[in-house]
Motif scaffolding. Sequence first.
Motif, short mmCIF file in Angstrom:
data_model
loop_
_atom_site.label_atom_id
_atom_site.label_comp_id
_atom_site.label_asym_id
_atom_site.label_seq_id
_atom_site.Cartn_x
_atom_site.Cartn_y
_atom_site.Cartn_z
N GLN A 1 -16.87 -22.99 -26.36
CA GLN A 1 -16.69 -22.60 -25.23
C GLN A 1 -17.84 -23.25 -24.22
O GLN A 1 -17.48 -23.65 -22.94
N TYR B 1 -13.54 -24.40 -23.76
CA TYR B 1 -12.40 -23.91 -24.42
C TYR B 1 -12.36 -22.42 -24.12
O TYR B 1 -13.37 -21.69 -23.91
N THR B 2 -11.20 -21.95 -24.07
CA THR B 2 -11.08 -20.22 -24.18
C THR B 2 -11.25 -19.93 -25.67
O THR B 2 -11.24 -20.84 -26.51
N GLU B 3 -11.89 -18.74 -25.88
CA GLU B 3 -11.75 -18.01 -26.99
C GLU B 3 -10.44 -18.55 -27.96
O GLU B 3 -10.47 -18.88 -29.10
#
Length: 198
Positions: free
Chosen positions: A146, A151-153
């Motif tokens: 992240q 990045y998203t989770e």
Amino acid sequence: MKVIGVTGGVGSGKSAVLGLLKRICSCRIMMADDIANQLKQPGQPCYQPVVPLLGEGILSEDGTIDNRKMAAYIFSNQNLLKQVNGIIHPAVKDYILQEIQAERERGKIDFLFLEAALLIEAGYRPILDELWYIYADETTRIARLQESRGYTEEKARGIIASQLSEEEYRANCDWVLDNSGSIAETEMILKKYLKESH
């Protein structure tokens, strides 16, 4: 000279570990991805077979292969992905074997570290003296992805799930380096291991 493979899942901190190794021992570090990119340059062994296979739509204006365009083109087509891997993986392996031989002849370094995401899957085990698994717990890996890649989770979890499981890594590797803590802790573990085992 020992040839040591370094593998581990995304977000485990392989790059940080390699940076430490560069500092604390006499070594050369080879990254399979960098070699693959080098071999896809015009005039290099992978350029000629890859371009006709995928078409000139994957090229940048300067005639080099655009990795983003290439990835978008092949990841939706398993057959093409297989063909491209069939060109690139053997060429990368040949290059690595030649470089290992050259380094042995030069006799200037104690270790050659080879980093590749698919060391186990691509059958590199026979050319390695040791294979290290860089481990970090999933929470740490997600947080790193992240932070470093935005990045998203959900995306981080998806990528982690698509890679080898922790059990598979552990079953195939000679040593597990827990890289969940601070860089200073990892450096201490590395120094101790290198001193005691080599």
